[in-house]
Design an enzyme around this catalytic site. Structure first.
Site, short mmCIF file in Angstrom:
data_model
loop_
_atom_site.label_atom_id
_atom_site.label_comp_id
_atom_site.label_asym_id
_atom_site.label_seq_id
_atom_site.Cartn_x
_atom_site.Cartn_y
_atom_site.Cartn_z
N HIS A 15 0.85 -1.19 0.00
CA HIS A 15 0.00 0.00 0.00
C HIS A 15 0.88 1.24 0.00
O HIS A 15 1.88 1.30 0.71
CB HIS A 15 -0.91 0.05 1.23
CG HIS A 15 -1.74 1.30 1.29
ND1 HIS A 15 -2.90 1.45 0.57
CD2 HIS A 15 -1.55 2.48 1.94
CE1 HIS A 15 -3.40 2.65 0.79
NE2 HIS A 15 -2.60 3.30 1.61
N ASP A 36 -15.81 1.64 6.05
CA ASP A 36 -14.76 2.58 5.64
C ASP A 36 -15.28 3.54 4.57
O ASP A 36 -14.96 4.72 4.59
CB ASP A 36 -13.54 1.83 5.13
CG ASP A 36 -12.45 2.78 4.66
OD1 ASP A 36 -11.94 3.56 5.49
OD2 ASP A 36 -12.12 2.76 3.45
N ARG A 43 -15.35 11.88 6.72
CA ARG A 43 -14.06 12.51 7.06
C ARG A 43 -13.72 13.57 6.03
O ARG A 43 -13.25 14.67 6.37
CB ARG A 43 -12.95 11.46 7.11
CG ARG A 43 -13.01 10.57 8.34
CD ARG A 43 -12.04 9.40 8.21
NE ARG A 43 -10.68 9.88 8.02
CZ ARG A 43 -9.73 9.19 7.40
NH1 ARG A 43 -10.00 7.99 6.88
NH2 ARG A 43 -8.51 9.68 7.27
N SER A 95 -8.50 3.17 8.35
CA SER A 95 -8.99 3.14 6.97
C SER A 95 -8.12 2.24 6.10
O SER A 95 -8.62 1.39 5.36
CB SER A 95 -9.04 4.56 6.40
OG SER A 95 -9.46 4.54 5.06
N LYS A 100 -8.98 -2.32 5.15
CA LYS A 100 -9.10 -2.87 3.80
C LYS A 100 -8.06 -3.96 3.55
O LYS A 100 -8.34 -4.97 2.91
CB LYS A 100 -8.97 -1.74 2.77
CG LYS A 100 -10.13 -0.75 2.79
CD LYS A 100 -10.10 0.19 1.61
CE LYS A 100 -9.05 1.26 1.73
NZ LYS A 100 -9.42 2.31 2.70
#
Length: 448
Positions: free
Chosen positions: A82, A161, A168, A183, A187
């Site tokens: 990520h 999320d 947010r 968040s 995932k």
């Protein structure tokens, strides 16, 4: 549950018990808690924070708000990467097929861009016929058969999320480390991973402007990832200049393929192996793979893992695996290769030239990202339409010499008026000095 009492408790800095966190996530996902109350709690969290136990409870509750991918038992570890986002960051595209060729399974669930940060799914949407929205069953089948998938989360994956992020974004609570951690990791945990590498960026075009802030975020994610049973590591990388030499959706796909088309299988990394693609992009792709090799005990040392990953990248196998992935996800391979052969797909291509000779001392990634967004290559809102063909390529990098009237970059635009305005702005992204500067290493720290 009295949700108002939770808002008041967090407002006063009290610690929320895990069972209450799980309950309010279930309630909000089911539509039983109104947006205005959840927004109030998010603001309380923004100011008061969450401790490690609260963040873990929130992350797991969000993960469990929907489907979790379940893979058959297999000797191949489940891994993913990520990135916190940047300009020209197309690492996921060549990395997924490389990891599959190294004996991993890669269920890479990616996202779209917002603002100046490019999204992996937006890049893939520029490929003729490629489908990024897949049902869970297809994701699992493809990962088991081919070894990798790059797609978006299904409607049933981590729905909490999706709802919380929208709030947010609208309530000014995005820059909260506990909420960012929850968040991202909710995932990734929904992918049932064995190992995860995080690329946490800092600099002008990064979400975290300073290395110190990036370090705090990385440390929080690594600690929680490990606590949740995923071998997690983070690298801190510089995002003051773009990654690679291109930025813009289709142009980044082209550069990713160039990175994969890298030589012959009989050439070892210790020899002078032919390689294509920019050095910084290749370095980050190879290093991300190398860390995962070490994390999963497929390699004993990072140096040996880098050699293994680079040899694999140079073999041509990941390029073939890329084509397999494209076909599996509906791409028209003939149309893709025809498009790949074109020098440009935008209507207007303009060279942006230097006004004096010297060395590039700065190439401001934020300005380049803003220009591409305003050309139509990014989003001002989630509903914005994307022009996949616009962007910037042949970008001169810090430390390189440029002659007077030499090219700083090429601009790809939709019309002449747009190109004229964008070219003038792009010139301000580059600073030229008489002396060559020392360029900071791309990877600054390793955490975990």
């Amino acid at each position: 549950m009295n949700f108002l009492s939770l808002i008041e408790a967090k407002r006063e800095g009290k610690i929320l018990p895990p069972e209450q966190i799980r309950e309010f996530i279930r309630g909000f996902t089911a539509g039983k808690i109104p947006d205005y109350q959840m927004a109030a709690l998010l603001m309380a969290i923004y100011f008061r924070g969450l401790n490690a136990a609260e963040t873990a409870a929130l992350t797991l509750a969000m993960r469990d708000s929907g489907d979790v991918l379940k893979f058959p038992k297999d000797s191949r570890p489940l891994v993913d990467k990520h990135s916190t986002g940047g300009i020209g960051d197309k690492v996921s595209l060549p990395l997924a097929p490389l990891l599959a060729c190294l004996g991993f399974r890669v269920p890479m669930i990616s996202g779209r861009g917002l603002g100046i940060t490019g999204g992996t799914l937006d890049k893939l949407d520029s490929i003729p016929g490629f489908k990024t929205l897949l049902p869970a069953a297809q994701i699992i089948r493809q990962v088991q058969k081919i070894g990798c998938v790059i797609c978006g989360q299904t409607d049933k994956m981590v729905p909490a999320d999706k709802k919380i992020y929208a709030l947010r974004d609208a309530s000014g609570t995005v820059p909260s480390i506990p909420l960012i951690v929850a968040s991202i990791l909710s995932k990734k945990l929904a992918e049932s991973l064995d190992a995860l590498i995080l690329d946490v960026k800092f600099g002008r075009a990064a979400f975290m402007q300073t290395q110190a802030d990036a370090r705090k975020l990385a440390q929080a994610m690594v600690a929680l990832g490990k606590k949740c049973g995923v071998n997690t590591r983070a690298i801190l990388t510089d995002m003051n200049a773009p990654l690679g030499r291109v930025a813009g959706n289709w142009l980044e796909v082209k550069e990713s393929v160039e990175c994969l088309e890298t030589g012959r299988a009989d050439l070892l990394v210790s020899q002078t192996a032919p390689q294509r693609g920019p050095t910084d992009l290749r370095q980050l792709v190879v290093d991300s793979a190398a860390h995962l090799l070490v994390q999963t005990k497929k390699s004993k040392s990072l140096a040996a893992a880098r050699r293994l990953a680079e040899n694999c990248l140079n073999s041509g196998g990941p390029r073939q695996k890329w084509d397999e992935m494209l076909v599996a996800q509906g791409a028209d391979l003939k149309a893709f290769n025809q498009k790949l052969a074109l020098d440009a797909t935008a209507k207007i291509v303009v060279e942006v030239k230097a006004e004096k000779a010297g060395f590039i001392s700065q190439c401001d990634a934020r300005i380049i990202g803003e220009v591409i967004r305003d050309l139509g290559g990014g989003r001002l809102t989630k509903e914005s339409a994307i022009n996949y063909n616009v962007g910037v390529d042949q970008i001169a990098k810090p430390g390189e010499r440029v002659e007077k009237s030499g090219m700083l970059c090429r601009l790809h635009a939709a019309n002449p008026a747009q190109a004229k305005t964008a070219a003038a702005r792009l010139k301000t992204a580059f600073e030229i000095s008489a002396r060559k500067i020392s360029v900071r290493p791309l990877i600054q720290e390793i955490i975990g």
